[in-house]
Design a protein around this motif. Structure first.
Motif, PDB file in Angstrom:
ATOM      1  N   GLN A  19      47.869  28.394  17.041  1.00 51.29           N
ATOM      2  CA  GLN A  19      48.444  28.425  18.386  1.00 51.29           C
ATOM      3  C   GLN A  19      47.864  29.580  19.198  1.00 51.29           C
ATOM      4  O   GLN A  19      47.612  29.448  20.398  1.00 51.29           O
ATOM      5  CB  GLN A  19      49.964  28.541  18.305  1.00 51.29           C
ATOM      6  CG  GLN A  19      50.657  28.365  19.660  1.00 51.29           C
ATOM      7  CD  GLN A  19      52.160  28.443  19.541  1.00 51.29           C
ATOM      8  OE1 GLN A  19      52.710  28.548  18.441  1.00 51.29           O
ATOM      9  NE2 GLN A  19      52.853  28.401  20.676  1.00 51.29           N
ATOM     10  N   ALA A  20      47.651  30.716  18.538  1.00 48.87           N
ATOM     11  CA  ALA A  20      47.049  31.856  19.228  1.00 48.87           C
ATOM     12  C   ALA A  20      45.659  31.508  19.731  1.00 48.87           C
ATOM     13  O   ALA A  20      45.303  31.823  20.875  1.00 48.87           O
ATOM     14  CB  ALA A  20      46.980  33.063  18.300  1.00 48.87           C
ATOM     15  N   GLU A  21      44.893  30.842  18.896  1.00 54.32           N
ATOM     16  CA  GLU A  21      43.532  30.460  19.304  1.00 54.32           C
ATOM     17  C   GLU A  21      43.571  29.478  20.463  1.00 54.32           C
ATOM     18  O   GLU A  21      42.745  29.535  21.379  1.00 54.32           O
ATOM     19  CB  GLU A  21      42.788  29.852  18.116  1.00 54.32           C
ATOM     20  CG  GLU A  21      41.327  29.573  18.409  1.00 54.32           C
ATOM     21  CD  GLU A  21      40.577  29.136  17.174  1.00 54.32           C
ATOM     22  OE1 GLU A  21      39.477  29.667  16.923  1.00 54.32           O
ATOM     23  OE2 GLU A  21      41.087  28.255  16.456  1.00 54.32           O
ATOM     24  N   GLU A  22      44.559  28.591  20.448  1.00 50.65           N
ATOM     25  CA  GLU A  22      44.700  27.623  21.535  1.00 50.65           C
ATOM     26  C   GLU A  22      45.013  28.319  22.852  1.00 50.65           C
ATOM     27  O   GLU A  22      44.455  27.977  23.911  1.00 50.65           O
ATOM     28  CB  GLU A  22      45.808  26.623  21.184  1.00 50.65           C
ATOM     29  CG  GLU A  22      45.959  25.487  22.178  1.00 50.65           C
ATOM     30  CD  GLU A  22      47.007  24.483  21.736  1.00 50.65           C
ATOM     31  OE1 GLU A  22      47.631  23.859  22.623  1.00 50.65           O
ATOM     32  OE2 GLU A  22      47.216  24.332  20.524  1.00 50.65           O
ATOM     33  N   ILE A  23      45.896  29.334  22.805  1.00 51.11           N
ATOM     34  CA  ILE A  23      46.243  30.075  24.021  1.00 51.11           C
ATOM     35  C   ILE A  23      45.046  30.889  24.519  1.00 51.11           C
ATOM     36  O   ILE A  23      44.804  30.985  25.721  1.00 51.11           O
ATOM     37  CB  ILE A  23      47.445  31.005  23.751  1.00 51.11           C
ATOM     38  CG1 ILE A  23      48.682  30.190  23.371  1.00 51.11           C
ATOM     39  CG2 ILE A  23      47.756  31.868  24.983  1.00 51.11           C
ATOM     40  CD1 ILE A  23      49.852  31.027  22.887  1.00 51.11           C
ATOM     41  N   LEU A  24      44.306  31.456  23.596  1.00 50.98           N
ATOM     42  CA  LEU A  24      43.158  32.286  23.970  1.00 50.98           C
ATOM     43  C   LEU A  24      42.039  31.466  24.603  1.00 50.98           C
ATOM     44  O   LEU A  24      41.265  31.971  25.413  1.00 50.98           O
ATOM     45  CB  LEU A  24      42.625  33.031  22.750  1.00 50.98           C
ATOM     46  CG  LEU A  24      43.516  34.146  22.210  1.00 50.98           C
ATOM     47  CD1 LEU A  24      43.050  34.583  20.830  1.00 50.98           C
ATOM     48  CD2 LEU A  24      43.534  35.335  23.169  1.00 50.98           C
ATOM     49  N   GLY A  25      41.931  30.200  24.214  1.00 51.78           N
ATOM     50  CA  GLY A  25      40.935  29.322  24.815  1.00 51.78           C
ATOM     51  C   GLY A  25      39.512  29.773  24.571  1.00 51.78           C
ATOM     52  O   GLY A  25      39.104  30.047  23.431  1.00 51.78           O
ATOM     53  N   ASP A  26      38.743  29.899  25.654  1.00 47.58           N
ATOM     54  CA  ASP A  26      37.311  30.204  25.549  1.00 47.58           C
ATOM     55  C   ASP A  26      37.029  31.623  25.049  1.00 47.58           C
ATOM     56  O   ASP A  26      35.883  31.958  24.736  1.00 47.58           O
ATOM     57  CB  ASP A  26      36.636  30.009  26.902  1.00 47.58           C
ATOM     58  CG  ASP A  26      37.212  30.924  27.981  1.00 47.58           C
ATOM     59  OD1 ASP A  26      38.410  31.284  27.895  1.00 47.58           O
ATOM     60  OD2 ASP A  26      36.471  31.287  28.902  1.00 47.58           O
ATOM     61  N   LEU A  27      38.032  32.474  24.944  1.00 43.79           N
ATOM     62  CA  LEU A  27      37.803  33.851  24.509  1.00 43.79           C
ATOM     63  C   LEU A  27      37.274  33.926  23.082  1.00 43.79           C
ATOM     64  O   LEU A  27      36.588  34.879  22.714  1.00 43.79           O
ATOM     65  CB  LEU A  27      39.094  34.668  24.602  1.00 43.79           C
ATOM     66  CG  LEU A  27      39.558  35.065  26.007  1.00 43.79           C
ATOM     67  CD1 LEU A  27      40.867  35.825  25.927  1.00 43.79           C
ATOM     68  CD2 LEU A  27      38.501  35.899  26.709  1.00 43.79           C
ATOM     69  N   THR A  28      37.599  32.921  22.267  1.00 39.80           N
ATOM     70  CA  THR A  28      37.157  32.947  20.867  1.00 39.80           C
ATOM     71  C   THR A  28      35.948  32.053  20.630  1.00 39.80           C
ATOM     72  O   THR A  28      35.575  31.801  19.480  1.00 39.80           O
ATOM     73  CB  THR A  28      38.298  32.508  19.929  1.00 39.80           C
ATOM     74  OG1 THR A  28      38.727  31.182  20.293  1.00 39.80           O
ATOM     75  CG2 THR A  28      39.477  33.460  20.019  1.00 39.80           C
ATOM     76  N   ALA A  29      35.318  31.588  21.697  1.00 37.69           N
ATOM     77  CA  ALA A  29      34.153  30.702  21.559  1.00 37.69           C
ATOM     78  C   ALA A  29      33.009  31.424  20.856  1.00 37.69           C
ATOM     79  O   ALA A  29      32.772  32.614  21.070  1.00 37.69           O
ATOM     80  CB  ALA A  29      33.701  30.213  22.932  1.00 37.69           C
ATOM     81  N   ARG A  30      32.296  30.696  20.015  1.00 37.15           N
ATOM     82  CA  ARG A  30      31.164  31.261  19.295  1.00 37.15           C
ATOM     83  C   ARG A  30      30.069  31.682  20.286  1.00 37.15           C
ATOM     84  O   ARG A  30      29.720  30.951  21.211  1.00 37.15           O
ATOM     85  CB  ARG A  30      30.606  30.232  18.309  1.00 37.15           C
ATOM     86  CG  ARG A  30      29.564  30.789  17.357  1.00 37.15           C
ATOM     87  CD  ARG A  30      29.072  29.703  16.419  1.00 37.15           C
ATOM     88  NE  ARG A  30      30.152  29.169  15.607  1.00 37.15           N
ATOM     89  CZ  ARG A  30      30.548  29.714  14.463  1.00 37.15           C
ATOM     90  NH1 ARG A  30      29.954  30.816  14.017  1.00 37.15           N
ATOM     91  NH2 ARG A  30      31.522  29.164  13.770  1.00 37.15           N
ATOM     92  N   GLY A  31      29.526  32.867  20.088  1.00 36.62           N
ATOM     93  CA  GLY A  31      28.454  33.352  20.946  1.00 36.62           C
ATOM     94  C   GLY A  31      28.925  34.077  22.193  1.00 36.62           C
ATOM     95  O   GLY A  31      28.110  34.548  22.981  1.00 36.62           O
ATOM     96  N   ARG A  32      30.240  34.190  22.381  1.00 34.32           N
ATOM     97  CA  ARG A  32      30.748  34.887  23.556  1.00 34.32           C
ATOM     98  C   ARG A  32      30.485  36.384  23.435  1.00 34.32           C
ATOM     99  O   ARG A  32      30.463  36.947  22.357  1.00 34.32           O
ATOM    100  CB  ARG A  32      32.259  34.649  23.692  1.00 34.32           C
ATOM    101  CG  ARG A  32      32.848  35.244  24.960  1.00 34.32           C
ATOM    102  CD  ARG A  32      34.371  35.093  24.971  1.00 34.32           C
ATOM    103  NE  ARG A  32      34.932  35.604  26.208  1.00 34.32           N
ATOM    104  CZ  ARG A  32      35.200  36.886  26.441  1.00 34.32           C
ATOM    105  NH1 ARG A  32      34.938  37.789  25.501  1.00 34.32           N
ATOM    106  NH2 ARG A  32      35.713  37.262  27.600  1.00 34.32           N
ATOM    107  N   ASP A  33      30.251  37.030  24.586  1.00 34.12           N
ATOM    108  CA  ASP A  33      30.048  38.478  24.621  1.00 34.12           C
ATOM    109  C   ASP A  33      31.092  39.089  25.564  1.00 34.12           C
ATOM    110  O   ASP A  33      31.080  38.795  26.758  1.00 34.12           O
ATOM    111  CB  ASP A  33      28.641  38.796  25.117  1.00 34.12           C
ATOM    112  CG  ASP A  33      28.351  40.290  25.139  1.00 34.12           C
ATOM    113  OD1 ASP A  33      28.984  41.013  24.343  1.00 34.12           O
ATOM    114  OD2 ASP A  33      27.505  40.722  25.942  1.00 34.12           O
ATOM    115  N   PRO A  34      31.993  39.935  25.040  1.00 30.93           N
ATOM    116  CA  PRO A  34      32.101  40.370  23.653  1.00 30.93           C
ATOM    117  C   PRO A  34      32.754  39.313  22.768  1.00 30.93           C
ATOM    118  O   PRO A  34      33.488  38.450  23.239  1.00 30.93           O
ATOM    119  CB  PRO A  34      32.956  41.630  23.748  1.00 30.93           C
ATOM    120  CG  PRO A  34      33.815  41.400  24.935  1.00 30.93           C
ATOM    121  CD  PRO A  34      32.961  40.642  25.910  1.00 30.93           C
TER     122      PRO A  34
END
Length: 415
Positions: A194-209
């Motif tokens: 659920q946390a990952e769902e709320i965070l959305g694109d923040l945990t996308a692979r390759g994101r900086d930071p």
């Protein structure tokens, strides 16, 4: 530039000891912008050590080794490095004098076996060890592609390794021209998915930071990792991401870095000039233990009692036995009665209570999922929360204590 870290020792692969050196070295390398792509732990096996060394040196510019530099027969690091480099071991006279001097300083005769600590792969450079008898080794290695990797071997003793790294190895590392900085944000009250769902694109692979998620005893930690050409640029990236996380996660966030729920709760209680007491059954005093571990708890935490039996509930917090017979010791009614009785006993603004729960086997597919109750009593507030006990029984106490503290934390924020 990338690095690998190899930890040597059968005591590590058997679980007899924990490898803390690799974590420390990774953080140190990050300070100069060198990313670590692998941690490898190997038993005291010469052939495996040579094979692992070769694999690491062929793909990484820096290979750091800890352990295996002692004088005993199972200390094979120098021999493995010589075999890996296809060179003989040669004696280094200054290192031999250092080893002799260390024994003389301690008024002890030097065993002949310690002579091995003055032997080094030909073409390598000894790294002085002012704290111990085991010098380190700095060794270049020409890869199959013609490039040069460097292998540094250091003692496994953390105090010796850290000093050698900072004084001898770090000055030899060029870094990447980049720096890496990290930050942690801690949450409670939501599952990982659920946390990952709320965070959305923040945990996308390759994101900086980069934003990674880890879970420990129901606490979720968001790890922000930024790489840039300067510390200030890293901090700016982290701060922007931190603001986004706070906006999306709201009151689920309770702290940063090493802060636990008890730190957040004590901080809020002191800010509100409010007092707290606790009465615990299933957690067996864990709430009190954690709260009293926070600096300044004396100004807000007035004490607690452990009430594991019906007699204790009656005598210590005045729970009516008829209530227990009517609803059972594990019930929201009894949980709230415990909290109210605790608040009255200590004369505090708030009181937290935790009931017991039955033993359970999480591997039994037909077993009923047990529950306990945590309750909060305060001025114009009486709240109860049910805690379902699934998963690892070993963390049931910790998770339940956290649910109780979080119940009051949210009340202090929202109330």
């Amino acid at each position: 530039m990338q690095a690998e870290i190899i930890s040597i020792g059968t005591e590590l692969t058997t679980g007899a000891k924990l490898d803390t050196n690799s974590q420390w070295l990774s953080l140190e390398l990050a300070e100069i912008g060198i990313s670590v792509i692998a941690h490898t732990t190997i038993a005291d096996d010469l052939d495996e050590m040579v094979a692992t060394l070769r694999t690491a040196a062929e793909r990484s510019e820096i290979v750091l080794i800890t352990g295996g530099l002692g004088p005993t027969l199972d200390d094979l690091t120098r021999e493995a490095m010589a075999k890996f480099g296809n060179v003989p071991l040669v004696q280094h006279e200054p290192s031999l004098e250092h080893v002799k001097a260390m024994f003389a300083k301690r008024n002890r005769p030097m065993p002949e076996r310690n002579l091995i600590q003055a032997m080094f792969p030909e073409g390598s450079e000894p790294l002085p060890n002012p704290r111990g008898t085991a010098p380190g080794i700095w060794m270049p290695y020409q890869r199959q592609d013609g490039e040069i990797s460097h292998v540094a071997a250091m003692p496994g003793v953390p105090s010796e390794m850290k000093q050698m790294f900072r004084q001898q190895v770090l000055p030899r590392l060029d870094g990447s021209g980049q720096v890496i900085r990290r930050a942690r944000i801690n949450l409670f009250g939501v599952g990982e998915s659920q946390a990952e769902e709320i965070l959305g694109d923040l945990t996308a692979r390759g994101r900086d930071p980069d934003v990674g998620i880890t879970v420990h005893e129901a606490t979720i930690t968001l790890r922000i990792t930024a790489m840039a050409s300067s510390v200030d640029e890293c901090r700016a990236k982290i701060e922007k991401t931190r603001e986004t996380i706070l906006n999306r996660m709201g009151t689920l966030v309770f702290g940063v870095e090493d802060e636990e729920l008890e730190h957040a709760l004590v901080r809020l209680l002191r800010l509100r000039r409010a007092s707290l007491s606790t009465a615990e059954s299933g957690t067996g005093g864990l709430l009190a233990h954690r709260l009293t571990g926070v600096a300044g708890f004396e100004t807000c935490y007035m004490g607690g009692v452990v009430v594991p039996t019906n007699t204790a509930k009656r005598e210590l917090v005045s729970v009516d036995p008829m209530l227990i017979r009517q609803y059972g010791a594990i019930s929201q009614e009894v949980a709230l009665a415990i909290a109210k009785g605790c608040r009255q006993r200590f004369g505090t603004n708030f009181a937290l209570a935790v009931t017991e729960w039955p033993e359970f086997d999480p591997d039994d597919p037909l077993g009923q999922v047990p529950a306990s109750f945590v309750a909060l009593a305060g001025p114009n507030v009486a709240k109860v929360e049910k805690v379902q006990h699934f998963g690892d029984p070993a963390i049931a106490k910790s998770r339940t204590a956290k649910v109780a503290m979080n119940l009051l934390r949210l009340q202090l924020i929202e109330g």
